[in-house]
Write an enzyme that holds these catalytic residues in place. Structure first.
Site, PDB file in Angstrom:
ATOM      1  N   THR A 140       0.804  -1.219   0.000  1.00 54.02           N
ATOM      2  CA  THR A 140       0.000   0.000   0.000  1.00 54.02           C
ATOM      3  C   THR A 140       0.838   1.273   0.000  1.00 54.02           C
ATOM      4  O   THR A 140       1.942   1.298   0.561  1.00 54.02           O
ATOM      5  CB  THR A 140      -0.904   0.005   1.257  1.00 54.02           C
ATOM      6  OG1 THR A 140      -1.414   1.327   1.458  1.00 54.02           O
ATOM      7  CG2 THR A 140      -0.168  -0.394   2.518  1.00 54.02           C
TER       8      THR A 140
ATOM      9  N   GLU B 269       0.274   3.594   1.838  1.00 56.83           N
ATOM     10  CA  GLU B 269       0.402   4.027   3.234  1.00 56.83           C
ATOM     11  C   GLU B 269       1.812   3.779   3.766  1.00 56.83           C
ATOM     12  O   GLU B 269       2.224   4.376   4.766  1.00 56.83           O
ATOM     13  CB  GLU B 269      -0.626   3.302   4.112  1.00 56.83           C
ATOM     14  CG  GLU B 269      -2.044   3.807   3.951  1.00 56.83           C
ATOM     15  CD  GLU B 269      -2.229   5.238   4.446  1.00 56.83           C
ATOM     16  OE1 GLU B 269      -2.016   5.491   5.630  1.00 56.83           O
ATOM     17  OE2 GLU B 269      -2.596   6.100   3.627  1.00 56.83           O
TER      18      GLU B 269
ATOM     19  N   TYR C 241      -1.681   0.253  10.934  1.00 55.73           N
ATOM     20  CA  TYR C 241      -1.962  -0.431   9.658  1.00 55.73           C
ATOM     21  C   TYR C 241      -0.721  -0.423   8.771  1.00 55.73           C
ATOM     22  O   TYR C 241      -0.293  -1.461   8.254  1.00 55.73           O
ATOM     23  CB  TYR C 241      -3.132   0.273   8.952  1.00 55.73           C
ATOM     24  CG  TYR C 241      -3.326  -0.144   7.507  1.00 55.73           C
ATOM     25  CD1 TYR C 241      -3.941  -1.350   7.177  1.00 55.73           C
ATOM     26  CD2 TYR C 241      -2.888   0.672   6.460  1.00 55.73           C
ATOM     27  CE1 TYR C 241      -4.111  -1.743   5.846  1.00 55.73           C
ATOM     28  CE2 TYR C 241      -3.051   0.302   5.134  1.00 55.73           C
ATOM     29  CZ  TYR C 241      -3.666  -0.911   4.832  1.00 55.73           C
ATOM     30  OH  TYR C 241      -3.826  -1.277   3.512  1.00 55.73           O
TER      31      TYR C 241
ATOM     32  N   LYS D  34       1.663  -3.471   7.476  1.00 55.96           N
ATOM     33  CA  LYS D  34       1.844  -3.709   6.044  1.00 55.96           C
ATOM     34  C   LYS D  34       3.333  -3.626   5.661  1.00 55.96           C
ATOM     35  O   LYS D  34       3.759  -4.191   4.663  1.00 55.96           O
ATOM     36  CB  LYS D  34       1.024  -2.712   5.239  1.00 55.96           C
ATOM     37  CG  LYS D  34      -0.478  -3.026   5.212  1.00 55.96           C
ATOM     38  CD  LYS D  34      -0.794  -4.143   4.214  1.00 55.96           C
ATOM     39  CE  LYS D  34      -2.291  -4.346   4.062  1.00 55.96           C
ATOM     40  NZ  LYS D  34      -2.627  -5.355   3.033  1.00 55.96           N
TER      41      LYS D  34
HETATM   42  P1  NAP Z   1     -11.585  -4.374   2.002  1.00 57.12           P
HETATM   43  O1  NAP Z   1     -12.728  -4.027   1.094  1.00 57.12           O
HETATM   44  O2  NAP Z   1     -11.538  -3.824   3.372  1.00 57.12           O
HETATM   45  O3  NAP Z   1     -11.530  -5.974   2.072  1.00 57.12           O
HETATM   46  C1  NAP Z   1     -10.738  -6.635   3.023  1.00 57.12           C
HETATM   47  C2  NAP Z   1     -11.019  -8.120   2.939  1.00 57.12           C
HETATM   48  O4  NAP Z   1     -10.236  -8.779   3.942  1.00 57.12           O
HETATM   49  C3  NAP Z   1     -12.492  -8.499   3.218  1.00 57.12           C
HETATM   50  O5  NAP Z   1     -12.837  -9.591   2.414  1.00 57.12           O
HETATM   51  C4  NAP Z   1     -12.442  -8.923   4.676  1.00 57.12           C
HETATM   52  O6  NAP Z   1     -13.467  -9.806   5.052  1.00 57.12           O
HETATM   53  C5  NAP Z   1     -11.109  -9.632   4.694  1.00 57.12           C
HETATM   54  N1  NAP Z   1     -10.578  -9.809   6.056  1.00 57.12           N
HETATM   55  C6  NAP Z   1     -10.408  -8.876   7.014  1.00 57.12           C
HETATM   56  N2  NAP Z   1      -9.897  -9.435   8.129  1.00 57.12           N
HETATM   57  C7  NAP Z   1      -9.741 -10.752   7.855  1.00 57.12           C
HETATM   58  C8  NAP Z   1      -9.291 -11.874   8.600  1.00 57.12           C
HETATM   59  N3  NAP Z   1      -8.890 -11.754   9.877  1.00 57.12           N
HETATM   60  N4  NAP Z   1      -9.260 -13.084   8.000  1.00 57.12           N
HETATM   61  C9  NAP Z   1      -9.697 -13.238   6.727  1.00 57.12           C
HETATM   62  N5  NAP Z   1     -10.164 -12.222   5.972  1.00 57.12           N
HETATM   63  C10 NAP Z   1     -10.184 -11.001   6.534  1.00 57.12           C
HETATM   64  O7  NAP Z   1     -10.195  -4.008   1.304  1.00 57.12           O
HETATM   65  P2  NAP Z   1      -9.881  -3.661  -0.232  1.00 57.12           P
HETATM   66  O8  NAP Z   1     -10.071  -2.202  -0.444  1.00 57.12           O
HETATM   67  O9  NAP Z   1     -10.548  -4.646  -1.115  1.00 57.12           O
HETATM   68  O10 NAP Z   1      -8.300  -3.887  -0.249  1.00 57.12           O
HETATM   69  C11 NAP Z   1      -7.752  -5.180  -0.519  1.00 57.12           C
HETATM   70  C12 NAP Z   1      -6.352  -5.258   0.059  1.00 57.12           C
HETATM   71  O11 NAP Z   1      -5.530  -4.244  -0.523  1.00 57.12           O
HETATM   72  C13 NAP Z   1      -6.248  -5.039   1.556  1.00 57.12           C
HETATM   73  O12 NAP Z   1      -5.203  -5.853   2.025  1.00 57.12           O
HETATM   74  C14 NAP Z   1      -5.866  -3.577   1.697  1.00 57.12           C
HETATM   75  O13 NAP Z   1      -5.185  -3.372   2.908  1.00 57.12           O
HETATM   76  C15 NAP Z   1      -4.988  -3.408   0.485  1.00 57.12           C
HETATM   77  N6  NAP Z   1      -4.952  -2.080  -0.124  1.00 57.12           N
HETATM   78  C16 NAP Z   1      -6.104  -1.422  -0.431  1.00 57.12           C
HETATM   79  C17 NAP Z   1      -6.046  -0.197  -1.078  1.00 57.12           C
HETATM   80  C18 NAP Z   1      -7.296   0.544  -1.465  1.00 57.12           C
HETATM   81  O14 NAP Z   1      -7.195   1.751  -1.746  1.00 57.12           O
HETATM   82  N7  NAP Z   1      -8.437  -0.111  -1.554  1.00 57.12           N
HETATM   83  C19 NAP Z   1      -4.801   0.340  -1.430  1.00 57.12           C
HETATM   84  C20 NAP Z   1      -3.643  -0.373  -1.114  1.00 57.12           C
HETATM   85  C21 NAP Z   1      -3.727  -1.592  -0.486  1.00 57.12           C
HETATM   86  P3  NAP Z   1     -14.936  -9.265   5.510  1.00 57.12           P
HETATM   87  O15 NAP Z   1     -15.667  -8.966   4.223  1.00 57.12           O
HETATM   88  O16 NAP Z   1     -15.466 -10.416   6.256  1.00 57.12           O
HETATM   89  O17 NAP Z   1     -14.696  -8.040   6.336  1.00 57.12           O
HETATM   90  O1  F7E Z   2      -8.945   8.238   4.084  1.00 60.44           O
HETATM   91  C1  F7E Z   2      -9.300  11.700   5.200  1.00 60.44           C
HETATM   92  C2  F7E Z   2      -8.425  10.797   6.030  1.00 60.44           C
HETATM   93  O2  F7E Z   2     -10.014   6.211   5.015  1.00 60.44           O
HETATM   94  C3  F7E Z   2      -8.375   9.061   3.093  1.00 60.44           C
HETATM   95  C4  F7E Z   2      -7.280   2.169   2.687  1.00 60.44           C
HETATM   96  O3  F7E Z   2      -7.848   1.481   1.604  1.00 60.44           O
HETATM   97  O4  F7E Z   2      -6.090   3.639   1.216  1.00 60.44           O
HETATM   98  C5  F7E Z   2      -7.015   3.608   2.280  1.00 60.44           C
HETATM   99  O5  F7E Z   2      -6.507   4.312   3.407  1.00 60.44           O
HETATM  100  C6  F7E Z   2      -8.106  10.424   3.674  1.00 60.44           C
HETATM  101  C7  F7E Z   2      -7.352  10.446   5.003  1.00 60.44           C
HETATM  102  O6  F7E Z   2      -8.288   6.014   3.147  1.00 60.44           O
HETATM  103  C8  F7E Z   2     -12.659  11.499   6.504  1.00 60.44           C
HETATM  104  O7  F7E Z   2      -7.948  11.457   7.186  1.00 60.44           O
HETATM  105  C9  F7E Z   2     -11.286  13.048   5.931  1.00 60.44           C
HETATM  106  O8  F7E Z   2      -6.384  11.462   4.972  1.00 60.44           O
HETATM  107  O9  F7E Z   2     -10.502   6.873   2.620  1.00 60.44           O
HETATM  108  P1  F7E Z   2      -9.539   6.793   3.728  1.00 60.44           P
HETATM  109  P2  F7E Z   2      -6.757   5.879   3.607  1.00 60.44           P
HETATM  110  O10 F7E Z   2      -6.560   6.173   5.029  1.00 60.44           O
HETATM  111  O11 F7E Z   2      -5.951   6.656   2.628  1.00 60.44           O
HETATM  112  C10 F7E Z   2      -4.809   3.059   1.506  1.00 60.44           C
HETATM  113  C11 F7E Z   2      -3.983   3.116   0.255  1.00 60.44           C
HETATM  114  C12 F7E Z   2      -4.906   1.708   2.103  1.00 60.44           C
HETATM  115  O12 F7E Z   2      -4.022   0.884   1.940  1.00 60.44           O
HETATM  116  C13 F7E Z   2      -5.987   1.479   3.103  1.00 60.44           C
HETATM  117  O13 F7E Z   2      -6.258   0.088   3.248  1.00 60.44           O
HETATM  118  O14 F7E Z   2      -9.359  11.057   3.928  1.00 60.44           O
HETATM  119  N1  F7E Z   2     -10.673  11.863   5.710  1.00 60.44           N
HETATM  120  N2  F7E Z   2     -12.500  12.843   6.426  1.00 60.44           N
HETATM  121  C14 F7E Z   2     -11.490  10.882   6.042  1.00 60.44           C
HETATM  122  N3  F7E Z   2     -11.352   9.545   5.980  1.00 60.44           N
HETATM  123  C15 F7E Z   2     -12.404   8.788   6.385  1.00 60.44           C
HETATM  124  N4  F7E Z   2     -12.298   7.449   6.310  1.00 60.44           N
HETATM  125  N5  F7E Z   2     -13.540   9.356   6.866  1.00 60.44           N
HETATM  126  C16 F7E Z   2     -13.732  10.699   6.954  1.00 60.44           C
HETATM  127  O15 F7E Z   2     -14.772  11.202   7.383  1.00 60.44           O
END
Ligand code: NAP
Ligand code: F7E
Length: 383
Positions: free
Chosen positions: A133, A135, A157, A161
């Site tokens: 990620t 992050e 987190y 990671k």
């Molecule tokens: P998501 O929608 O939050 O999905 C996470 C998945 O992990 C869900 O299927 C969840 O199951 C499962 N999970 C959580 N805890 C678990 C556990 N203890 N054992 C087994 N399964 C578990 O995340 P996403 O946005 O699809 O992202 C996919 C991956 O990419 C994650 O690893 C995330 O950290 C990473 N990532 C995401 C982004 C982004 O912007 N979306 C960017 C960079 C990296 P439930 O449905 O039961 O909760």
């Molecule tokens: O926040 C700001 C918050 O929660 C983005 C995950 O998929 O992407 C995700 O992490 C920004 C932050 O995503 C609210 O403070 C303002 O600066 O949508 P987010 P994230 O933290 O960037 C990375 C790549 C991952 O890997 C993670 O798994 O938005 N923000 N106001 C807010 N964020 C939330 N959630 N809610 C608010 O009300």
């Protein structure tokens, strides 16, 4: 015979898109789902119902990333060609409340997968994708961020990671495994979890437009993110595992936008013009005008008078409870390596992403409004 893939986190946003993509490519897809007290397969249920997709190509197993024996048994039974490790406690803010659990699932969970493949002597057969990620860059040391940019994680987190990133690299180097990190920047979609900022915004704005929510409370409006569409990003995951050599890749659009600007653009998509004033916890977003034709086209004539009566009202406010103890202020990725070596190109822009999410949420919220009103607005729901 088609390849066999195992997707952890199949019930999440990326798992849903990736499983459909791989099934359409002829894979047999196995997924690990958690036992929950309510149904948790909404995002993939259509794969069972779509006659175009053979339902025997999607097989779900109960499991959890904290359970080594469960993971090892599933991998042993399936003997996958590819593992996509997408399971994670993926919410950054929540990781401050559950740091140990997040470390266990997101950090050690990755080790459990790698070690299972090694112990089962599948290192030559099974390729592993690790969901790393942006992050990891946290307090950014370089702008834009690329594969060689040093990491500076800013949340439990991100630290978890970071362990997962390096253990993946280590197993690749120590045991010659085909294990790769995709360092994906934020990617969103209509399937994005409701508590991530983009989806929180597109849901809330749809509800405000339909008169079923008055205002929305946000956290830090000034942070900047490089947002892409999940449909584009899961293709990069697949490509990363099809290369001759295992490697790590940044996946990003190269465009960064504040949360504030995302909100303005999402409102504009449905014909509502907002202006932000003030700073920090006192900042607000006020409706200053309506593009009538656009609003009627996107939302419906029946809701026009109500939204016009709200001109001058503050519909976006800040609640410091959404602030994070340590924030990631700026992310912008340089995906030159992926563009060059994988020939990966995103199809969506931020505006087409917003359009996709708003269209989906307006439709869903109209249904909610219809059900709430006991059918009174039936004409509007079907228009
Ligand atoms: P998501 O929608 O939050 O999905 C996470 C998945 O992990 C869900 O299927 C969840 O199951 C499962 N999970 C959580 N805890 C678990 C556990 N203890 N054992 C087994 N399964 C578990 O995340 P996403 O946005 O699809 O992202 C996919 C991956 O990419 C994650 O690893 C995330 O950290 C990473 N990532 C995401 C982004 C982004 O912007 N979306 C960017 C960079 C990296 P439930 O449905 O039961 O909760
Ligand atoms: O926040 C700001 C918050 O929660 C983005 C995950 O998929 O992407 C995700 O992490 C920004 C932050 O995503 C609210 O403070 C303002 O600066 O949508 P987010 P994230 O933290 O960037 C990375 C790549 C991952 O890997 C993670 O798994 O938005 N923000 N106001 C807010 N964020 C939330 N959630 N809610 C608010 O009300």
């Amino acid at each position: 015979m088609g390849k066999v893939a195992l997707i952890t986190g199949i019930t999440g946003q990326d798992g849903a898109y990736l499983s459909e993509y791989l099934i359409k490519k002829g894979y047999t897809v196995h997924g690990i789902k958690r036992r929950a007290s309510l149904f948790n397969t909404d995002r993939i249920d259509h794969l069972y119902q779509d006659p175009q997709l053979n339902d025997r190509n999607l097989i779900l197993h109960y499991g959890d990333m904290t359970d080594s024996m469960n993971i090892t048994r599933i991998i042993s039974d399936i003997q996958p060609d590819e593992i996509y490790n997408l399971a994670a406690q993926s919410h950054v803010k929540v990781s401050f409340d559950t740091p140990e659990y997040t470390a266990n699932v997101d950090g050690l969970g990755t080790l459990r997968i790698l070690e299972a493949v090694r112990l089962l002597k599948l290192t030559e057969k099974t390729r592993i994708y690790q969901a790393s990620t942006s992050e990891l860059y946290g307090l950014v040391q370089e702008i834009p961020q690329k594969e060689t940019t040093p990491f500076y994680p800013r949340s439990p987190y991100a630290v978890a990671k970071m362990y997962a990133y390096w253990i993946t690299v280590n197993y690749r180097e120590a045991y010659n495994m085909f294990a790769c990190n995709g360092i994906l920047f934020n990617h969103e979609s209509p399937l994005r979890g409701e508590t991530f900022v983009t989806r929180k915004v597109t849901r809330a704005l749809s509800r405000i437009a339909l008169g079923i929510q008055g205002e929305v409370y946000m956290g830090n409006l000034s942070s900047k993110r490089d947002w892409g569409h999940a449909k584009d990003y899961i293709k990069a995951m697949y490509l990363i595992l099809q290369q001759d050599q295992p490697d790590d890749y940044v996946i990003a659009t190269g465009v960064t936008t504040t949360i504030r600007d995302f909100i303005s653009r999402a409102f504009k998509e449905i014909g509502v013009i907002v202006e932000f004033r003030g700073e920090g916890a006192n900042e607000t977003g006020e409706i200053i005008g309506i593009d009538k034709d656009l609003f009627v086209d996107k939302i419906g004539e029946a809701y026009l008078a109500a939204i016009q009566s709200r001109i001058g009202e503050k519909v976006v406010k800040v609640d410091p409870k959404y602030f994070r103890p340590t924030e990631v202020e700026l992310l912008i990725g340089d995906a030159t390596k992926a563009r060059t070596k994988l020939s990966w190109e995103p199809q969506y822009t931020l505006d087409t992403l917003i359009k996709d999410m708003m269209t989906s949420d307006v439709k869903a919220m109209k249904k909610e409004a219809y059900l709430r009103d006991g059918g009174y607005r039936i004409m509007n729901y079907f228009e």
